[in-house]
Design an enzyme around this catalytic site. Structure first.
Site: not given
Ligand SMILES: [Fe+2]
Ligand SMILES: [Fe+2]
Length: 395
Positions: A229, A233, A285, A313
């Site tokens: 997920h 990043k 998100h 999460d």
């Molecule tokens: Fe995230």
């Molecule tokens: Fe996470």
């Protein structure tokens, strides 16, 4: 029963055996079907199918003990099954306990008392030993030569199916390993307990998916796609990702883009799992009320897998200890999530969270227990994956 009737009955059982094993592709199901049928056909009390783990030179089998499945491992050469695998020859014993080759481990683990034992090697296409078929405690008397012949036929019938299912399993596991590693790379910079978070949240996601009525295969796919997920990043600069204080509005905007980056990295994949991961990465998100990012999708417009993963999460983040906060207890975390139903989260997924509390707690405890034993990487995703993790991640 007359000779002829007996023969006909056995032929019918063999035909049924062939049909049943041809219909099952998953190794764990296949093995339990085989064990059940062989037991019936040979009028034995138990049947154990051992598979050879070439990598470790061990036989392994799944045994039920105390309502839980456990993996029993037997070094090659130990026990009757170990002997059969090593030598490739059959063993037929009237009383196992009177034979020096017998090993008590399985009986000790299951509380079972073995009497008669018949074990034959399971051989693959090129005569390679794949494992061992073992039947225990014939209902009447000891196993005969005829039983041995019959067990050989059953083993021959089953061999190619077991071989195929094993290959399929290996392929799937190497696929999963790659996914896990990718996910670890993505979270390596900013979280020290990454592996733990990924394992737990993905298990929670599977439980929530099952509870949302998605079916076993789809729920399992979600479990394996969920760790990716936050893969986006990797594209966020250190100055933002690792910044100790609060982010400026511009920095926050950049941070939000990890969703888009993730979906770009995973876009147009051929693999079903990676396509699912892309959908989770981009939408994890989003908020149920439409106030999330990156697109402000609302309600059912957010894919169900992303609605599930966002609950899993956040739930894991709450019940974990982080630098900036202690671990919440389960009830506190649940209370918070239900206060955000309809706002942040799909209310139905939050309902599932509450109704599956016991399962979630069990999963959490299991993961924590394994971690405490220093075996985080060996935690069971499922029984075959445990082996895979042992082989590949620890070394
Ligand atoms: Fe995230
Ligand atoms: Fe996470």
């Amino acid at each position: 029963m007359g000779r002829r009737q007996d023969l006909e009955k056995r032929q019918a059982l063999l035909a049924q055996f062939g049909r049943l094993i041809a219909a099952e592709k998953r190794l764990d199901n296949l093995l339990s079907i085989i064990a059940g049928e062989v037991r019936k056909i040979l009028s034995a009390d138990r049947c154990t199918v051992y598979l050879l783990d070439n990598y470790k030179g061990e036989l392994w089998t799944k045994v039920a003990s105390g309502g839980e499945d456990q993996i029993l491992r037997l070094p090659l050469g130990r026990g009757v099954a170990g002997f059969v695998a090593k030598t490739g020859s059959a063993v037929n014993l009237r009383d196992g306990y009177r034979d020096s080759r017998f090993s008590y481990e399985l009986d000790e683990l299951t509380g079972y008392k073995t009497k008669s034992v018949l074990a034959i090697p399971l051989k693959g296409a090129e005569g390679r030993v794949l494992g061992v078929f073992e039947v225990l405690n014939k209902t009447k008397g000891a196993f005969t030569e005829e039983d041995e012949g019959l067990l050989r036929i059953l083993a021959t019938m089953a061999a190619s199916f077991i071989e195929n299912a094993t290959l399929y399993d290996e392929l799937r596991r190497s696929h999963l390993e790659t996914i896990y590693r990718m996910a670890l790379v993505a979270e390596f910079r900013d979280q020290k307990d990454t592996a733990r978070h990924l394992r737990r949240m993905s298990r929670f996601a599977e439980i929530l998916a099952r509870g949302s009525g998605l079916g076993r295969d789809r729920a399992e796919d979600i479990r394996y796609a969920a760790p990716l997920h936050d893969v986006g990043k990797v594209a966020i600069p250190d100055s933002i990702l690792l910044k100790p204080g609060a982010l400026t509005p511009q920095e926050y905007e950049e941070m939000k883009k990890h969703t888009i980056y993730g979906s770009q990295m995973l876009a147009n994949a051929e693999s079903r799992l990676l396509r699912l991961a892309a959908s989770i990465a981009v939408a994890h998100h989003e908020r149920y009320d439409g106030t999330g990012y990156p697109y402000g999708l609302k309600g059912e417009k957010i894919p169900i897998e992303a609605r599930i993963v966002s609950v899993a999460d956040v739930f894991d983040a709450l019940v974990s200890k982080r630098v900036y906060k202690g671990a919440w207890d389960i009830d506190e975390a649940m209370k918070y999530l239900s206060s955000q139903a309809d706002k942040l989260f799909d209310p139905r997924v939050v309902d599932v969270l509450e109704s599956r509390k016991n399962e979630l707690v069990e999963a959490l405890e299991e993961e924590n227990r394994l971690l405490a034993q220093g075996e985080a990487f060996e935690a069971r995703i499922h029984e075959t994956e445990a082996q895979f993790l042992k082989h590949h991640l620890k070394t």
